[in-house]
Motif scaffolding. Structure first.
Motif: not given
Length: 481
Positions: A333-334, A367, A369, A371, A398, A403-404, A411-413, A429
């Protein structure tokens, strides 16, 4: 005198040993042998159960009573005796121990200097904290080589705080180093439970003996990790060995994994010797990544945070297959793109991957995300160190439920579908680099083209030389025949 001052005094004693040709790493190992004896004496004053840990006749006070050559001879005997002790932890700390100190007067000076330190205040601040400060000091000295990939404490604390271990969960580090991740996880839980006094006796016992585990390949580093764990009251499994071999198969079904695996390839380029991994490769970090996500419980709650170099994100072939397997089995997720210069090996580009193990083995990542804490950041190093303040915006993003809602260019998805279109590359990213936004900062295209031509010409010349040498060899073979 606080712990920081004590650490500096201990570190300065290294100057005493320069004439003996002792390295920083040897010095820290030597200090470990001596500090353990002294610290056991100090801890036994408050805890009667520890008074039999060191055998009679080989305790700190026995060292203090001897001088000169007699002291050195006795110290050598002490190391052998403790290394063959029936006490398992004691045996592990002193396993194959030998002294690097040549001059008896130097040994005597170090022992007396250690004894003269302010141990009352050291105990008040925590002997474990003192020892960890010494390890960090060793890592910060570029001459020691110990900090080549030392994980900054602030990064460890961020990872622990976001993964948020809970009481009763089993935590692991398969590349334990000096056990920094597990000690930080233990401290995180102590802070939330009034130093475990809010727990039942059974829960407190679990935290001490089972909650935290790990494995470390290098014997001397494992010795330091054991000392670190014991001084922090952690007695969970901490084994010495290669996690990438069959000896590491005991590590499985964890709730939390936190780690910074070693970078590089196995010696000789051979693949990992474990038979429980799906993909064979000589790339250590790709193998560790497999061990980590396969080592989590498949319950939808287990989670991991792992530091990995950039090449793991984009390496093709088996690298792409492993990333695909990760994103199937886990919700990746991150990704935190870390700045350069935070490790003592300059130029190393790293990331933190955060992922949760799914209940099934398919389609868990939806998705990702990302950073970007790398682009347009200040140059970090020994003089300009990373602090918790640098992570504040990332940590806020986080933990935000939606998060949107976070409006931050860093910070991008990225959807799973978009990642699949790029052959499952996770090299994503990074935002626009301001240093390249000006035309003046761009390289001259003519000069670049000319430089490329020169390099190609040099390569052609080298190939022609090799071809000519091969022709000469063939002609000699014909003559000989």
């Amino acid at each position: 005198m606080n712990n920081q001052e004590i650490v500096q005094k201990l570190w300065n004693l290294c100057n005493v040993l320069r004439d003996d040709g002792i390295t920083y790493q040897q010095y820290v190992t030597e200090l470990t042998y001596l500090l353990f004896l002294k610290m056991m004496k100090e801890k036994a004053i408050d805890d009667a159960s520890l008074r039999g840990t060191i055998p009679e006749g080989y305790q700190w006070d026995d060292l203090m009573q001897k001088e000169g050559l007699e002291l050195k001879t006795f110290y050598q005997k002490l190391l052998i005796e403790l290394g063959t002790s029936q006490n398992e932890k004691l045996q592990q700390i002193y396993a194959d121990a030998s002294t690097s100190i040549v001059e008896p007067k130097n040994l005597e000076k170090i022992i007396k200097s250690i004894d003269a330190l302010d141990w009352y205040n050291a105990k008040e601040e925590g002997l474990g904290n003192l020892y960890e400060g010494l390890l960090e000091k060793n890592a910060s000295e570029t001459k020691s080589g110990a900090g080549q990939y030392f994980t900054p404490r602030v990064l460890i604390d961020v990872m622990v705080q976001l993964v948020d271990p809970q009481v009763g969960e089993r935590c692991n580090d398969p590349a334990a180093g000096t056990f920094g991740f597990m000690i930080a996880a233990d401290q995180h839980l102590r802070n939330e439970t009034d130093d475990y006094f809010n727990l039942s006796p059974q829960q407190a016992e679990f935290q001490k003996n089972e909650a935290f585990s790990g494995m470390e390949l290098v014997k001397d580093t494992h010795r330091l990790a054991l000392m670190n764990a014991l001084l922090h009251g952690i007695e969970g499994p901490l084994k010495q060995g290669d996690s990438l071999s069959s000896n590491g198969k005991w590590m499985k079904d964890y709730d939390v994994i936190l780690t910074n695996p070693p970078f590089g390839t196995k010696k000789g380029g051979e693949s990992v010797s474990r038979d429980d991994l799906t993909f064979g490769t000589s790339n250590k970090q790709l193998n560790f990544l497999q061990i980590i996500y396969n080592g989590l419980k498949a319950n939808g709650k287990s989670r991991a945070a792992v530091v990995l170099p950039d090449n793991v994100l984009f390496e093709s072939g088996i690298g792409a297959q492993i990333r695909r397997d990760l994103m199937n089995k886990c919700s990746l997720h991150t990704i935190l793109r870390l700045p350069t210069g935070i490790f003592y090996a300059q130029g190393v580009k790293t990331n933190v991957l955060f992922f949760d193990r799914g209940v099934t083995d398919q389609n868990n990542t939806k998705d990702v995300w990302v950073y970007d804490l790398r682009t347009n950041m200040a140059n970090f190093g020994k003089r300009n160190q990373l602090t918790m303040a640098h992570f504040e915006d990332f940590m806020k993003a986080y933990v935000t439920e939606d998060r949107s809602e976070i409006q931050n260019e860093r910070w991008n998805k990225f959807s799973r579908e978009d990642i699949a279109k790029k052959n499952d590359s996770l090299d994503i990213g990074l935002i626009a680099d301001d240093s390249l936004s000006s035309y003046d900062n761009l390289p001259d295209p003519i000069e670049s083209a000319e430089e490329a031509i020169i390099k190609l010409q040099q390569a052609m010349d080298l190939l022609n030389e090799v071809a000519e040498e091969l022709r000469v060899v063939e002609e000699v073979k014909v003559v000989v025949r």
